[in-house]
Design an enzyme around this catalytic site. Structure first.
Site, PDB file in Angstrom:
ATOM      1  N   GLY A 279      41.474  38.418  37.971  1.00  0.00           N
ATOM      2  CA  GLY A 279      41.517  37.444  39.042  1.00  0.00           C
ATOM      3  C   GLY A 279      40.263  37.050  39.319  1.00  0.00           C
ATOM      4  O   GLY A 279      39.187  37.458  38.564  1.00  0.00           O
ATOM      5  N   GLN A 280      40.149  36.286  40.557  1.00  0.00           N
ATOM      6  CA  GLN A 280      38.815  35.381  40.920  1.00  0.00           C
ATOM      7  C   GLN A 280      37.757  36.431  41.210  1.00  0.00           C
ATOM      8  O   GLN A 280      36.768  36.347  40.745  1.00  0.00           O
ATOM      9  CB  GLN A 280      38.875  34.641  42.267  1.00  0.00           C
ATOM     10  CG  GLN A 280      37.918  33.533  42.299  1.00  0.00           C
ATOM     11  CD  GLN A 280      38.040  32.752  43.720  1.00  0.00           C
ATOM     12  OE1 GLN A 280      38.861  33.226  44.567  1.00  0.00           O
ATOM     13  NE2 GLN A 280      37.362  31.949  43.959  1.00  0.00           N
TER      14      GLN A 280
ATOM     15  N   ASP B 147      50.689  47.490  36.037  1.00  0.00           N
ATOM     16  CA  ASP B 147      51.387  46.572  37.160  1.00  0.00           C
ATOM     17  C   ASP B 147      51.690  47.589  38.413  1.00  0.00           C
ATOM     18  O   ASP B 147      52.164  48.619  38.228  1.00  0.00           O
ATOM     19  CB  ASP B 147      52.819  46.271  36.496  1.00  0.00           C
ATOM     20  CG  ASP B 147      53.617  45.425  37.494  1.00  0.00           C
ATOM     21  OD1 ASP B 147      53.247  45.574  38.724  1.00  0.00           O
ATOM     22  OD2 ASP B 147      54.421  44.928  37.054  1.00  0.00           O
TER      23      ASP B 147
ATOM     24  N   TYR C   3      51.998  36.022  53.419  1.00  0.00           N
ATOM     25  CA  TYR C   3      50.548  36.750  52.794  1.00  0.00           C
ATOM     26  C   TYR C   3      49.944  37.236  53.916  1.00  0.00           C
ATOM     27  O   TYR C   3      49.687  38.527  53.863  1.00  0.00           O
ATOM     28  CB  TYR C   3      49.770  35.433  52.310  1.00  0.00           C
ATOM     29  CG  TYR C   3      48.591  35.909  51.831  1.00  0.00           C
ATOM     30  CD1 TYR C   3      48.338  36.876  50.785  1.00  0.00           C
ATOM     31  CD2 TYR C   3      47.361  35.554  52.386  1.00  0.00           C
ATOM     32  CE1 TYR C   3      46.835  37.216  50.247  1.00  0.00           C
ATOM     33  CE2 TYR C   3      45.842  35.713  51.997  1.00  0.00           C
ATOM     34  CZ  TYR C   3      45.845  36.721  50.901  1.00  0.00           C
ATOM     35  OH  TYR C   3      44.525  36.923  50.582  1.00  0.00           O
TER      36      TYR C   3
ATOM     37  N   GLY D  20      44.272  44.295  39.659  1.00  0.00           N
ATOM     38  CA  GLY D  20      44.237  42.962  39.425  1.00  0.00           C
ATOM     39  C   GLY D  20      42.637  42.273  39.034  1.00  0.00           C
ATOM     40  O   GLY D  20      42.253  41.162  39.426  1.00  0.00           O
TER      41      GLY D  20
END
Ligand code: NAD
Length: 315
Positions: free
Chosen positions: A11-12, A52, A141, A8
């Site tokens: 991302g941020q 992935d 989440y 990932g």
């Protein structure tokens, strides 16, 4: 020297931690990955693999190819996005983590993965929330994050996989935009203050949540990953925080630098509901005690730095 795979990575958090770790650990020792290759410094300036995390073989292949010993697992679907697509949140957050842990078990890798303040729910004590307390989250989440913490503990206890993790509060950064979280307003507000001197907030005044400036979050990951294991009583569910504020307080701090700044409200009831189910402020004593957690930025220091850095970026 560690050989690190970051999932990932576009991302941020990934956009920043990959660049900073490449400086510390060496260009070739930090492999960035995500499910597709975007136009991004992380993907364009160093080693990048398509991974992935819902595809176990892709995780295993990247670990084998680069002789990885540490996985920083960041691939996830965040709170607000997860409520719009709970099935995707379950798939990425649970099956993705399971795949990463299985590969770590087989290849004897350490795993560091963030959890979140979303593990808490409406029945959790709201103020100075302890690390171990009632955890009945009401978002998909949050459900996946509690289960993820337990799964990481399980892999440590049962298979001796060196799993570590901290519960991040809302993260504020001037590099990548946030990925659909409940605390995203605290990033958007700085952009809008500089661009339009005006911001419409999607949360109500009085909504207190824990927050942290990204440089502290990056330090937290590296500090916990490098912490002496003999000092760790806990493993995967460290409360950490740097500050707690509501929309009025961040707005007032911005006004000190941009006096014309105005904020009004247009509350998003779905996101407000999530925010209301989370703590007002966390107790992070255990992280301070066990691995020396000590954030550098409070609201005032963060606001000054955000506005300085963003005004350079936006001009
Ligand atoms: P983000 O949404 O910005 O980045 C996550 C990345 O994962 C995205 O680039 C996305 O494309 C990628 N991704 C999604 N599905 C994937 C898949 N199947 N395979 C590979 N990659 C996939 O999130 P972030 O803010 O960088 O968060 C990283 C971690 O930190 C997450 O575990 C998140 O829960 C946690 N966290 C973040 C915050 C925050 O405020 N940013 C707060 C608490 C916890």
């Amino acid at each position: 020297m560690k050989k690190i795979l970051v999932t990932g990575a576009l991302g941020q958090i990934g956009s920043e931690i990959v660049m900073s770790m490449r400086k510390t650990y060496g260009e070739d020792n930090v492999i960035a990955s995500s499910r597709s290759k975007g136009k991004n410094d992380v993907a364009e300036t160093g080693i990048f693999e398509i991974v992935d995390v819902t595809k176990a073989q892709q995780v295993a292949d990247a670990v084998k190819k680069h002789k990885i010993d540490t996985i920083i697992h960041l691939a996830a679907i965040l709170s607000a996005t997860g409520e719009n697509n709970p099935a995707a949140a379950w798939d990425v957050n649970m099956n993705g983590l399971y795949n990463v842990l299985e590969v770590a078990r087989e290849s004897q890798c350490a795993v560091c993965t963030p959890s979140s303040i979303a593990v808490f729910g409406p029945s959790t004590p709201k103020d100075n929330t302890p690390q171990n307390t009632l955890m009945r989250p009401t978002t998909m989440y949050g459900v996946t994050k509690v289960a993820g913490e337990l799964l990481c503990d399980y892999y440590f206890q049962k298979y001796n996989v060196d799993t570590r993790g901290m519960r991040f509060p809302g993260l504020i950064s001037n590099v990548a935009l946030p990925g659909g979280g409940t605390t995203d307003y605290a990033v958007h507000i700085y952009y809008e203050a500089l661009k339009n001197k005006k911001y419409t907030c999607f949360l109500e005044k009085g909504t207190y949540m824990d927050m942290m400036y990204m440089p502290d979050a990056l330090d937290a990951i590296v500090q916990l990953m490098e912490a002496d294991p003999s000092k760790l009583v806990d493993r995967n569910a460290f409360n950490i925080t740097a500050m707690s504020f509501d929309p009025e307080e961040i707005s007032a701090e911005i006004k000190k630098h941009i006096p014309a700044f105005e904020m009004d409200y247009d509350v998003n009831t779905n996101i407000q509901k999530i925010a209301d189910s989370w703590p007002n402020s966390l107790d992070d004593t255990e992280a301070r005690k066990q691995w020396g957690w000590n954030p550098k930025y409070d609201l005032a220091a963060m606001t000054k730095d955000m506005l300085d850095k963003l005004s350079l970026k936006l001009n």
